[in-house]
Design an enzyme around this catalytic site. Structure first.
Site, mmCIF file in Angstrom:
data_model
loop_
_atom_site.group_PDB
_atom_site.id
_atom_site.type_symbol
_atom_site.label_atom_id
_atom_site.label_comp_id
_atom_site.label_asym_id
_atom_site.label_seq_id
_atom_site.Cartn_x
_atom_site.Cartn_y
_atom_site.Cartn_z
ATOM 1 N N GLU A 167 0.804 -1.227 0.000
ATOM 2 C CA GLU A 167 0.000 0.000 0.000
ATOM 3 C C GLU A 167 0.835 1.275 0.000
ATOM 4 O O GLU A 167 0.851 2.029 0.978
ATOM 5 C CB GLU A 167 -0.944 0.013 1.210
ATOM 6 C CG GLU A 167 -1.937 -1.122 1.210
ATOM 7 C CD GLU A 167 -3.006 -0.983 2.294
ATOM 8 O OE1 GLU A 167 -2.885 -0.080 3.142
ATOM 9 O OE2 GLU A 167 -3.964 -1.766 2.279
ATOM 10 N N TYR A 295 -11.032 -3.663 1.173
ATOM 11 C CA TYR A 295 -11.937 -3.703 2.320
ATOM 12 C C TYR A 295 -13.277 -3.037 2.007
ATOM 13 O O TYR A 295 -14.328 -3.563 2.273
ATOM 14 C CB TYR A 295 -11.314 -2.966 3.508
ATOM 15 C CG TYR A 295 -10.076 -3.639 4.067
ATOM 16 C CD1 TYR A 295 -10.172 -4.566 5.086
ATOM 17 C CD2 TYR A 295 -8.812 -3.342 3.566
ATOM 18 C CE1 TYR A 295 -9.052 -5.194 5.609
ATOM 19 C CE2 TYR A 295 -7.682 -3.960 4.083
ATOM 20 C CZ TYR A 295 -7.810 -4.887 5.089
ATOM 21 O OH TYR A 295 -6.696 -5.510 5.589
HETATM 22 C C1 FCB Z 1 -4.176 -2.101 5.615
HETATM 23 C C2 FCB Z 1 -2.769 -2.390 6.090
HETATM 24 C C3 FCB Z 1 -2.684 -3.458 7.150
HETATM 25 C C4 FCB Z 1 -3.824 -3.366 8.134
HETATM 26 C C5 FCB Z 1 -5.151 -3.295 7.433
HETATM 27 C C6 FCB Z 1 -6.330 -3.246 8.356
HETATM 28 O O1 FCB Z 1 -4.253 -0.788 5.170
HETATM 29 O O2 FCB Z 1 -1.976 -2.811 5.003
HETATM 30 O O3 FCB Z 1 -1.423 -3.379 7.762
HETATM 31 O O4 FCB Z 1 -3.635 -2.320 9.002
HETATM 32 O O5 FCB Z 1 -5.171 -2.186 6.579
#
Ligand code: FCB
Length: 448
Positions: A167, A295
Site C-alpha cells: 500500500e 476492504y
Molecule cells: C491495511 C494495512 C494493514 C492493516 C489493514 C487493516 O491498510 O496494510 O497493515 O492495518 O489495513
C-alpha cells in the site's frame, strides 16, 4: 451449506506485517524504525499503545504456525522489518535479524505453507528517515533495492513469492500528507515525492528478484477502492473521478502503463514530483502479479475550500445506503468491480487478494469467540471473489487480514481484526469461530 469454489492450486492464507506482530522492537541488534519512534511519542496512538511487544512473534512464531496448520491454510503473507536486517537501513547486515526470517521461512515450508514476503510494510528505518526523509529522497529507493538484494539473496532459494511494497498510497498519504501514521509529516509536496520514489523502489526490487531468484514471482500490493460520488451531482461525480486518479490510478497507471494520469496533475500541478529520464521505465518493469488489498469503497465529495484537491473521500456512505447485513461500510461487490477493471483496463493480470477482513471487539465467551459478523463478511466477500473468477479474472489466492488480533497502527490494540483472538496481556491465542468456518470452506473445495 454450500461454499464458494476456487480454482485448483488456489492459495488460502492469512496476512500480517512485521511491526504489527513481531515485538522485539530493539532485540538482537535491530535498528529503530519510524514506527518505533512514532508510537513512543505522546498522543499519536489510541491509548498510548505501541508495537514494542505486539504479538511477540519475534520470540515465538511456532504457536501461530501451528494454528495456521490447524486451520489448513496453505499460504502465509508476512513482512520483513528492514531495520531488523539492516539496522541503519543500509550498510551493515544484522545477521541475527536475517536468521530470524530464515527460521520462519524454514518452519513454514516444513508445514507446507507457502511464504509470501512483503519487503516493505511501512516500517522505514529511522536512520534513513533522519538522513533522507525516508522515501522523500531519491537516495532511499536505492537503499531499498540494496536491502531487497540482501533478503532475496538470503531467502530466494526457498521463497517464491515476493511483494515489493504494501500500500504505497497509505504510506505516502497517512505518513506524509496528513501525518496520522509514522513518520507524521504533513506536506503535500512530500506526499507526491514519497509516492513516486516508492514506485521507483518497487521497480528496482522487481529487477533484483529477477536477477537473484529468476524462478520466483514478484508483485506489488496496492490498496484499492471503488469510488462513488456522495450524491449524483456533476460536482460530486467529478470529485469521484479525481479521487480515483489520486487513490487508485496514480499507482496502477504508474506500474502498468509507465505514466501517471495527466488529469491528476492538471489539477495538482504545483505538486508534480520530479520525474527523471528513465524513471517511468523503471517503475513499469514487467512484474508477475497484482496484490490487492480490498476492504471497502469510498464516497467522494466536492469540497470547494480544499485547495487544489477540491475533493475528499469518506468510507461512510451517505444516509440511506448500507449493506443490509454487514453495515454501512461493507461492499462485497467491490471484489467484482475491481477485478473487472483489471480485466478490462490493465490486461487481466494475475491477482492475489493480499488483504481483506473486518474488525470486532469481542472477548471470550466460555472459551469461544462467536464472531458471526466476520463469518458472514467472509462468506459474502468470497462469494463475490469466486464470481469474479467465473467472469474471467485470474485470481490465484486470498489472504485474510489478519491471522491474529494485533497492533492496528493509529488504533493500537483496540481494533481486533484477527481470525485468532489474542489476550494482549498473556499472549494467549483462541481461535475464533470464523476461522473454523474458513477451514470448512477450504475443506469443501472440489479440486478438479
Ligand atoms: C491495511 C494495512 C494493514 C492493516 C489493514 C487493516 O491498510 O496494510 O497493515 O492495518 O489495513
Amino acid at each position: 451449506m454450500s461454499y464458494p469454489q476456487f480454482p485448483k492450486g488456489f492459495f488460502f492464507g492469512a496476512a500480517t506485517a512485521a511491526y504489527q506482530v513481531e515485538g522485539g522492537w530493539n532485540a538482537d541488534g535491530k535498528g529503530l524504525s519510524t514506527w518505533d519512534v512514532f508510537t513512543h511519542k505522546k498522543g499519536k496512538i489510541l491509548n498510548g499503545d505501541t508495537g514494542d511487544v505486539a504479538c511477540n512473534t519475534y520470540y515465538d512464531f511456532q504457536t501461530d504456525l501451528d494454528i495456521l496448520s490447524t486451520l489448513e491454510f496453505n499460504a502465509y503473507r508476512f513482512s520483513i522489518a528492514w531495520s531488523r536486517v539492516l539496522p541503519q537501513g543500509r550498510g551493515r547486515v544484522n545477521q541475527k535479524g536475517l536468521d530470524y526470517y530464515n527460521r520462519l521461512v524454514d518452519a513454514l515450508l516444513e508445514k507446507n505453507i507457502t511464504p509470501f514476503i512483503t519487503m516493505f510494510h511501512w516500517d522505514m528505518p529511522q536512520a534513513l528517515f533522519e538522513r533522507y526523509g525516508g522515501f522523500a529522497s531519491r537516495e532511499t529507493f536505492g537503499y531499498f533495492a540494496d536491502y531487497a538484494g540482501v533478503i532475496v539473496k538470503s531467502l530466494g532459494d526457498r521463497v517464491k513469492y515476493w511483494i515489493t511494497l504494501n500500500e504505497p498510497w497509505e504510506h505516502a498519504f497517512f505518513g506524509h500528507f496528513v501525518g496520522e501514521h509514522a513518520p507524521g509529516v504533513i506536506n503535500p509536496w512530500t506526499y507526491f515525492k514519497v509516492a513516486h520514489h516508492e514506485l521507483l523502489g518497487h521497480g528496482l526490487a522487481v529487477e533484483c528478484v529477477r536477477a537473484l531468484a529468476p524462478d520466483a514471482r514478484v508483485g506489488i500490493t496496492l490498496s484499492q477502492f471503488p469510488i462513488y460520488p456522495y450524491a449524483d451531482t456533476h460536482r460530486h461525480r467529478d470529485a469521484a473521478r479525481f479521487a480515483d486518479l489520486f487513490l487508485n490510478r496514480f499507482f496502477l497507471d504508474g506500474v502498468y502503463k509507465g505514466q501517471y494520469p495527466e488529469a491528476l496533475f492538471k489539477r495538482m500541478w504545483p505538486f508534480r514530483p520530479k520525474i527523471k529520464p528513465g524513471d517511468m521505465e523503471t517503475i513499469s518493469r514487467p512484474f508477475d502479479f497484482l496484490g490487492v488489498n480490498y476492504y471497502t469503497r469510498q464516497f467522494a465529495r466536492y469540497l470547494w475550500y480544499l485547495p487544489f484537491l477540491r475533493a475528499w473521500v469518506d468510507r461512510d456512505p451517505p444516509p440511506g445506503i448500507s449493506h443490509p447485513e454487514l453495515g454501512p461500510q461493507a461492499y462485497p461487490q467491490g471484489m467484482r468491480e475491481l477485478n473487472k477493471r483489471y480485466r478490462e483496463e490493465y490486461g487481466n493480470p494475475v491477482v492475489y487478494i493480499t488483504e481483506n477482513g473486518t474488525m470486532d471487539s469481542l472477548e471470550l465467551e466460555n472459551g469461544r469467540v462467536p464472531d458471526t459478523h466476520r463469518q458472514r463478511y467472509l462468506e459474502l466477500y468470497l462469494a463475490e471473489l469466486s464470481q469474479a473468477i467465473a467472469e474471467g479474472s485470474d485470481v490465484r489466492g486470498y489472504f485474510i487480514w489478519t491471522l491474529m488480533d494485533n497492533f492496528e497502527w493509529a488504533s493500537g490494540y483496540s481494533s481486533r481484526m484477527g481470525l485468532v483472538h489474542v489476550d494482549h496481556t498473556t499472549q494467549k491465542r483462541t481461535i475464533k469461530d470464523s476461522a473454523y468456518w474458513m477451514r470448512e470452506l477450504i475443506r469443501a473445495q472440489v479440486i478438479t
